[in-house]
Design a protein around this motif. Sequence first.
Motif, PDB file in Angstrom:
ATOM      1  N   GLN A 129       0.835  -1.207   0.000  1.00  0.00           N
ATOM      2  CA  GLN A 129       0.000   0.000   0.000  1.00  0.00           C
ATOM      3  C   GLN A 129       0.869   1.255   0.000  1.00  0.00           C
ATOM      4  N   GLN A 130       1.951   1.234   0.759  1.00  0.00           N
ATOM      5  CA  GLN A 130       2.852   2.387   0.824  1.00  0.00           C
ATOM      6  C   GLN A 130       3.510   2.644  -0.526  1.00  0.00           C
ATOM      7  N   ILE A 131       3.881   1.595  -1.227  1.00  0.00           N
ATOM      8  CA  ILE A 131       4.480   1.751  -2.555  1.00  0.00           C
ATOM      9  C   ILE A 131       3.488   2.418  -3.496  1.00  0.00           C
ATOM     10  N   GLU A 132       2.243   1.988  -3.451  1.00  0.00           N
ATOM     11  CA  GLU A 132       1.217   2.605  -4.304  1.00  0.00           C
ATOM     12  C   GLU A 132       1.021   4.073  -3.940  1.00  0.00           C
ATOM     13  N   LEU A 133       0.979   4.369  -2.658  1.00  0.00           N
ATOM     14  CA  LEU A 133       0.850   5.754  -2.206  1.00  0.00           C
ATOM     15  C   LEU A 133       2.051   6.587  -2.660  1.00  0.00           C
ATOM     16  N   SER A 134       3.232   6.015  -2.602  1.00  0.00           N
ATOM     17  CA  SER A 134       4.438   6.722  -3.053  1.00  0.00           C
ATOM     18  C   SER A 134       4.364   7.025  -4.544  1.00  0.00           C
TER      19      SER A 134
END
Length: 152
Positions: free
Chosen positions: A127-132
Amino acid sequence: MFRGASAINLDAKGRIAIPKRYRERLHVDFNSQLVITVDFDAACLLIYPLEAWKAIEAKLLLLSDTQGPERAMKRLLLGYAHECELDSNGRLLLPPPLRQYANLDKHAMLVGQLNKFELWDEAAWQQQIELSRETIQSDAFANSERLADFSL
């Protein structure tokens, strides 16, 4: 310097095995001494070599004990800080409060961030990668002075 993302598992006792590519450096350069604390901005853990953590503590010492936001920062980072040592098999025991903070169960990601590691629940990391990615494509990224001259 620590870089790269590694999929790792927590064992039944709440231990993680640090990937072999980092173990020798942690042992030789840092005597296997580490500090684990929480990230104040995300549900992940931060793992610092003890020497790098001492620089963070020096900065925290300069913060006020009477100003709410500064005190909150100190309370969070220092309150969760746990000094530990790699065992002979290159494992770290994560105390239950730290595992709970980062929602760590079985599958995790250890992510090198040059002077430290981030430890994420595997799903939260995705999820953090997508947000980044979304952040990089946003106007906020384009308007950042510090990133204006950054190129690869």
